[in-house]
Design an enzyme around this catalytic site. Sequence first.
Site, PDB file in Angstrom:
ATOM      1  N   HIS A   1       5.444   6.777  -4.654  1.00 58.32           N
ATOM      2  CA  HIS A   1       5.520   6.094  -5.950  1.00 58.32           C
ATOM      3  C   HIS A   1       4.502   6.624  -6.964  1.00 58.32           C
ATOM      4  CE1 HIS A   1       7.378   2.474  -3.689  1.00 58.32           C
ATOM      5  NE2 HIS A   1       8.324   3.073  -4.387  1.00 58.32           N
ATOM      6  N   ALA A   2       3.516   7.350  -6.488  1.00 59.02           N
ATOM      7  CA  ALA A   2       2.421   7.792  -7.360  1.00 59.02           C
ATOM      8  C   ALA A   2       2.928   8.678  -8.487  1.00 59.02           C
ATOM      9  CB  ALA A   2       1.370   8.527  -6.546  1.00 59.02           C
TER      10      ALA A   2
END
Length: 208
Positions: A173-174
């Site tokens: 998700h970063a």
Amino acid sequence: PHQEIRPAAARPAVPLCQMADEPPPAAAAAAATAAASDVVGFAYQPEMLLHRGPRNHHPEKPERLTAVLGVLQAGGLLEQCVQLPARSATDEELLRVHTAEHLKHVAAATQAVADSPDDRSLQEPHGVDAIYYHASTERAARAAAGCVLQATERVLCGECRTAFALVRPPGHHAEADEAIGFCFYNSVARHSPNPDPDANLSLDPDPD
């Protein structure tokens, strides 16, 4: 403590693909392919367990890994795998996906918690049950990214038929300049530098 995972004696690992002026002899290449066809790599580092939030009920916690590791060990599955060498993601690798400012922020936030371990505002900058920082967050995140890269590279190079990276904190998700969704470094977005064009690669960053 978990048992040490050793390479299966009957399943020798094939040397990593290397840059060479001459291609390997046909017989050696065929033998290497045959040896790798049955190898399953396993990437894991205990350092990833050091990252822990200030609240035991947080969903992203070390027990996510230890529970899976216990099941794999109890079922004898790890004995059928080859333990891949441990390594951490380098700045060069992470900068292919993230900004330099992001790397500095994660390192600084980690150090701030190490310097003031009782300051909840530093541990949970976005509130309860959101992403958190620990004195070992940066170390654990680099180890997790390194495991994913190691597993991917071994498959693309032909050393393993397939590979499983058991990692945390997660990374998929970063964003380029932001840690989000419990993720710090996006290892899934980082591709291998010398992929085999005939390799079939499938990444499942969040199987649950």
